[in-house]
Design a protein around this motif. Structure first.
Motif, mmCIF file in Angstrom:
data_model
loop_
_atom_site.group_PDB
_atom_site.id
_atom_site.type_symbol
_atom_site.label_atom_id
_atom_site.label_comp_id
_atom_site.label_asym_id
_atom_site.label_seq_id
_atom_site.Cartn_x
_atom_site.Cartn_y
_atom_site.Cartn_z
ATOM 1 N N PRO A 427 0.812 -1.224 0.000
ATOM 2 C CA PRO A 427 0.000 0.000 0.000
ATOM 3 C C PRO A 427 0.841 1.268 0.000
ATOM 4 N N GLN A 428 1.998 1.214 0.659
ATOM 5 C CA GLN A 428 2.855 2.408 0.733
ATOM 6 C C GLN A 428 3.372 2.795 -0.650
ATOM 7 N N VAL A 453 -7.592 0.847 2.729
ATOM 8 C CA VAL A 453 -6.991 0.143 3.864
ATOM 9 C C VAL A 453 -6.023 -0.941 3.400
ATOM 10 N N GLY A 454 -5.612 -0.867 2.134
ATOM 11 C CA GLY A 454 -4.542 -1.732 1.640
ATOM 12 C C GLY A 454 -4.947 -3.133 1.255
ATOM 13 N N THR A 495 -4.924 -2.527 11.700
ATOM 14 C CA THR A 495 -3.589 -2.311 12.234
ATOM 15 C C THR A 495 -3.275 -0.817 12.172
ATOM 16 N N GLN A 496 -2.205 -0.406 12.845
ATOM 17 C CA GLN A 496 -1.851 1.008 12.810
ATOM 18 C C GLN A 496 -1.476 1.454 11.410
ATOM 19 N N ASP A 497 -0.783 0.590 10.673
ATOM 20 C CA ASP A 497 -0.429 0.943 9.290
ATOM 21 C C ASP A 497 -1.676 1.140 8.436
ATOM 22 N N ASP A 500 -3.277 4.417 9.340
ATOM 23 C CA ASP A 500 -2.506 5.522 8.752
ATOM 24 C C ASP A 500 -2.784 5.639 7.253
ATOM 25 N N LEU A 501 -2.926 4.496 6.589
ATOM 26 C CA LEU A 501 -3.207 4.519 5.153
ATOM 27 C C LEU A 501 -4.576 5.142 4.887
#
Length: 623
Positions: A427-428, A453-454, A495-497, A500-501
């Motif tokens: 996702p990043q 959310v990836g 999740t936190q990632d 953040d996404l």
């Protein structure tokens, strides 16, 4: 000409550096049409999957095993969160009643043959009854239409406009209009089946020949079913949806569908009135008036009635599947009628031939087309290390006259998920693609549910392959389910990632719908920096956007390996257009408000010191 070997996305690429030529930016700016005040964001949901809380994900699983989402899962809270993400439209994919493997005979629906249905839940593009909706999506299937009407009302209450699919090119092999309004006959009801073609036949036929089941993989993965007998009664056989004229289609044909006849003879010639020269500049009202007294093929009338039926129910627009397989004269006929009923209707077409873009926009009266073949494919090649980003500028300039009409996306039900290993990989790595896709033009932006959310599309649902979230079977969407959090729609299991996404998407989309500059003018600053800026790495792409009240500099780093440090150059022509005097100006990033740099204008040229990490992007606003 200087040849250098560079590294983009981890592979070697050859860069040809050429001298930068001065451009007349004022002329380009004057040609640019400002088309509206606000950017549009479409949030696409696969309606069957959105509210499904079941996490079993058994391949070829039934509803009882794998679960299914319902219209009622789109609660006020869910719709509020979609609106809050930055969406202005919601596209409910898979709403019209399509062929599927489930027994609804108790409410008068015939059972579909698994040998002409893809998957267990069925393809949303093999529509079985256009005047009703998929019974799987209703808590009470007998009241499914009322449940969808309630969803339209909830969506409007949340401030979202509603889009659904219409698929004029093809319908299910076993179409049954059980809910036709008074006076509307079923497809094929009056066809002369003794001939291959007649203008007012709804289908093309293979006279005196029976349809044969293609040599496909075992339906339902080999599960026993009384209708799996190697036969499907269709006599005479009809052409298949993708145009196959074989009585026994190939397994790769759209064998679950039949092609609709719009008055295109088998030799490709047109058997209907054509638009006069100059109608590419005419309004939808003038197109509507042109067709008023014309005798048109029966299929035209049937599909116009379908579109007007849903427009009257409050649907705000349509996404037209494989629109380029249907003549643009028909689209002029239908779209002008839809616009007469709702001048603000949102009309989006799936068209993949760039040579036909302008015909479908100007003659077919489409509002928007998929920008798949150029912008999407280019971004995918860039992130996979197959291409430099420089060519994005050429794409943008080549479509300058129609760029507002080219909807941008990175994820949808047909394509590999953005975060999948087959696309961006993470996702990043998808973030800079999303920044550029959203900010480079005035076109609408589309996000597919779970993208924010990836979601990677790793599930093996049954029919089809991974990397695409299944549209053929009952399945759960794991990342999205964590955001859904058992129906709370609060991201409680992310999740936190992932949190953040989603926050990144929310910031970007909300900025975009409130930015006057993103509905204004564009000019790349890529060329001058590529050839004249030390440290401007191959994975960097930059451009400017501006309006009378807002000036932006967008910088994206497609590389996931390199942090770049360089002195960004803003050419004198842009400095002049922006009316900047010599001095220092602050550039503030609009997504996170944490990053600010100084733009120094000296002797009519601008410079700013930039540090940008792998997969990082900035949208700098000039103060």
């Amino acid at each position: 000409m200087i040849k250098k070997t560079i590294i983009v996305a981890g592979i070697s690429v050859v860069l040809l550096a050429t001298a930068c030529k001065t451009k007349d930016l004022k002329m380009n700016a004057e040609k640019k049409e400002i088309v509206s005040d606000k950017k549009i964001v479409v949030y696409q949901v696969f309606t069957r999957l959105f509210g499904n809380k079941n996490t079993t994900n058994k391949p070829w699983g039934t509803i009882e095993e794998n679960g299914v989402g319902k219209f009622n899962d789109f609660t006020d809270k869910a719709l509020h969160e979609i609106k809050d993400l930055g969406a202005t439209y919601i596209w409910y994919t898979g709403v019209p009643h399509h062929a599927l493997i489930r027994d609804y005979t108790a409410i008068g629906i015939s059972i579909d043959d698994p040998e002409v249905v893809k998957g267990r839940a069925g393809s949303p593009y093999a529509v079985k009854d256009y005047y009703n909706v998929n019974p799987d999506l209703a808590v009470n299937p007998a009241n499914r239409l009322q449940e969808f009407e309630a969803l339209i009302a909830r969506s409007h209450k949340a401030g979202l406009k509603v889009i659904i699919d219409i698929v004029p090119n093809h319908i299910a092999r076993k179409y049954e209009g059980k809910n036709n309004p008074a006076g509307v006959k079923d497809f094929g009801a009056d066809d002369d089946v003794s001939v291959g073609y007649k203008r007012d036949n709804n289908f093309y036929y293979i006279p005196n020949t029976r349809f044969e089941i293609p040599n496909t993989a075992k339906p339902l993965n080999g599960e026993k079913n009384p209708l799996v007998d190697g036969k499907f009664e269709e006599y005479p056989a009809k052409w298949t949806g993708n145009g196959s004229r074989m009585a026994k289609p190939d397994k790769n044909d759209w064998y679950e569908t039949v092609k609709v006849n719009y008055g295109i003879r088998p030799d490709g010639s047109k058997d209907f009135p054509e638009l006069p020269t100059g109608f590419d500049t005419k309004s939808y009202q003038e197109h509507y008036n042109f067709w008023k007294d014309k005798n048109v093929p029966d299929s035209w009338i049937k599909f116009r009635s379908i579109a007007l039926y849903w427009t009257a129910k409050g649907v705000d627009g349509f996404r037209y599947d494989m629109a380029e397989m249907v003549p643009y004269e028909f689209w002029s006929y239908m779209n002008s009628a839809v616009k007469m009923a709702n001048p603000n209707a949102f009309l989006l077409a799936e068209v993949y031939n760039p040579k036909e873009y302008r015909n479908y926009i100007h003659l077919g009266k489409m509002d928007y087309l998929y920008d798949k073949v150029e912008t999407y494919d280019k971004l995918k090649d860039i992130i996979k290390g197959k291409s430099l980003p420089d060519g994005l500028s050429d794409i943008q300039k080549g479509m300058q006259d129609i760029e507002h009409h080219m909807l941008h996306f990175l994820d949808n039900h047909d394509e590999q998920r953005l975060a999948s290993p087959e696309f961006a990989g993470t996702p990043q790595k998808g973030k800079p693609l999303m920044i550029v896709s959203t900010a480079i033009s005035t076109s609408p932006t589309m996000v597919y549910f779970g993208q924010e959310v990836g979601e990677e599309g790793n599930e093996n649902a049954g029919f089809g392959t991974h990397s695409r979230t299944s549209i053929f079977d009952y399945v759960g969407v794991p990342n999205h389910q964590r955001w859904m959090n058992g129906g709370k729609f609060d991201g409680g299991q992310l999740t936190q990632d992932e949190k953040d996404l989603r926050d990144f998407y929310k910031r970007l989309l909300n900025f975009s719908i409130n930015s006057s500059a993103l509905m204004g003018k564009f000019e790349e600053i890529q060329t001058v920096n590529r050839h004249n800026t030390k440290g401007y790495d191959p994975g960097i792409y930059s451009f400017t956007r501006w309006s009378d009240t807002q000036k932006l500099i967008v910088i994206a780093n497609f590389s996931w390996l390199t942090t770049s440090n360089f002195e960004l150059k803003i050419p004198s022509d842009i400095i002049q257009i922006w009316n900047l005097k010599d001095g220092n100006y602050t550039l503030t990033d609009q997504l996170y408000k944490k990053s600010a740099v100084q733009l120094q204008v000296k002797k009519g040229e601008g410079k700013a010191q930039i540090t940008i990490a792998p997969s990082e992007s900035f949208i700098y606003q000039l103060k």
